[in-house]
Scaffold this active site. Structure first.
Site, short mmCIF file in Angstrom:
data_model
loop_
_atom_site.label_atom_id
_atom_site.label_comp_id
_atom_site.label_asym_id
_atom_site.label_seq_id
_atom_site.Cartn_x
_atom_site.Cartn_y
_atom_site.Cartn_z
N THR A 340 5.74 -2.70 -2.59
CA THR A 340 6.51 -3.25 -3.71
C THR A 340 7.99 -3.41 -3.40
OG1 THR A 340 6.76 -1.02 -4.66
CG2 THR A 340 4.88 -2.35 -5.41
N CYS A 341 8.50 -2.59 -2.50
CA CYS A 341 9.93 -2.71 -2.14
C CYS A 341 10.23 -4.07 -1.54
CB CYS A 341 10.32 -1.62 -1.14
SG CYS A 341 10.28 0.04 -1.82
N PHE A 342 9.23 -4.62 -0.83
CA PHE A 342 9.44 -5.89 -0.12
C PHE A 342 8.72 -7.05 -0.79
CE2 PHE A 342 9.34 -2.33 2.97
CZ PHE A 342 10.68 -2.36 3.35
#
Length: 375
Positions: A340-342
């Protein structure tokens, strides 16, 4: 915006939260912390999970706000015709810790704004106006209590002779129900003996609105404002913060867009790694997404990015484009995973559209989307 910028990494506020104790443990980490420790960066991790980073922080904010504004929680009430819009519950004192939780809630909302996370929650107009230090009128409570609003409008517009005949039997008092016990409260000194008539009806409506929507929640609003002010660079600037914008601006900052997700816009802001846009798996993927309900699409987007409500300008307003990576697993039984960070979705090369449909339907269930993904 007068909210502090994140500080250097050595001033990280670290949190290790159990998903099953999300609200109570977050209260300990945020509500009991020194305010200055919260103005820097936050490192967030769920217990027994490897994922860390901005995606996990976004997920925590969204899940925490869902818990705070949950209808089963006595802190806030939602507007009857807009269940994303909230205001303090006058009966919140059923929870002995309610005022501490209002301070905590103020901190959480300010932190969400500071970290630019749109949590899908917005405030009712009369709540927003009080945070801005402005007065509340009859027109401002239309959404919070449509029934009372219409009743007051009818009193103001009623034929004077009919009202003066005491047909309504109204006095400057109102009955309230607190924890199953009803009692009469006067809107002004001696109010139970003052009959409402055509010459004092405007005063009656004004006092009624003030009691229902200002006096009855003054402590809750005050503690929420105190918590919000803790996160500002200077707590004295809190009123100016709210006074410098209108409700619609605040809605966009905190709640994001509640518009239907545009799948065409979604596709245009998605790139591929290991796949090509014309591959059959990608074709099947978007066909399945198009067939989903709006809520399923939001859950899938949350699984993919930890974002459930997009900015007002759609996918183009996100910090990054989205990515679909070809999963390294050859197993047809594996579910998609995410980073989810990317904004990265790792999609196995399923052999049939039916299999693709079944796997995507599974991860677009609310209780599953919050426990998969890696970072």
């Amino acid at each position: 915006m007068m909210l502090p910028e994140g500080k250097e990494e050595e001033e990280l506020h670290e949190m290790l939260i159990d998903r099953f104790q999300l609200l109570s443990e977050s209260f300990q980490y945020i509500g009991q912390a020194d305010a200055t420790a919260l103005r820097g960066a936050i490192f967030m991790e769920f217990k027994n999970e490897e994922a860390t980073g901005p995606g996990v922080l976004r997920e925590w904010f969204c899940l925490l706000c869902q818990a705070i504004f949950n209808p089963q929680n006595p802190l806030f009430l939602s507007c009857p015709h807009d269940h994303r819009r909230f205001f303090p519950n006058p009966a919140s004192s059923v929870d002995p810790l309610h005022l501490k939780y209002f301070s905590f809630s103020g901190r959480v909302i300010a932190l969400a704004l500071m970290h630019k996370v749109q949590v899908g929650v917005v405030f009712d107009r009369m709540f927003f106006l009080q945070l801005a230090g402005r007065s509340v009128t009859l027109e401002d409570v239309r959404d919070a209590d449509p029934v009372l609003y219409m009743s007051c409008k009818q009193i103001l517009e009623m034929d004077a002779a009919l009202l003066d005949s005491d047909a309504l039997g109204l006095t400057f008092a109102r009955e309230i129900d607190m924890m199953g016990s009803k009692r009469m409260v006067e809107l002004c000194p001696g109010g139970k003996d003052i009959i409402v008539h055509s010459r004092n009806r405007e005063e009656y409506v004004s006092l009624l609105i003030k009691h229902c929507f200002v006096t009855s929640i003054s402590e809750q609003v005050s503690h929420f404002a105190e918590g919000f002010g803790d996160i500002l660079s200077n707590s004295k600037h809190q009123q100016f913060f709210f006074d410098s914008m209108d409700l619609e601006d605040f809605d966009r900052m905190l709640g994001g867009s509640n518009n239907v997700i545009n799948v065409k816009d979604w596709k245009e802001h998605t790139e591929y790694n290991g796949y090509k846009s014309k591959d059959r798996q990608i074709y099947w993927f978007w066909k399945v997404v198009e067939s989903m309900s709006e809520e399923q699409r939001r859950v899938l987007l949350f699984f993919w990015t930890s974002i459930k409500y997009l900015p007002v300008d759609g996918f183009g307003g996100l910090a990054s484009r989205l990515y679909i990576y070809k999963s390294s697993s050859d197993s047809q039984e594996c579910l998609p995973t995410s980073h989810t960070c990317f904004y990265r979705l790792c999609l196995p090369a399923y052999g049939t559209k039916s299999m693709m449909h079944d796997r995507l339907q599974l991860i677009s269930q609310e209780h599953i989307s919050c426990s998969f993904g890696t970072s």
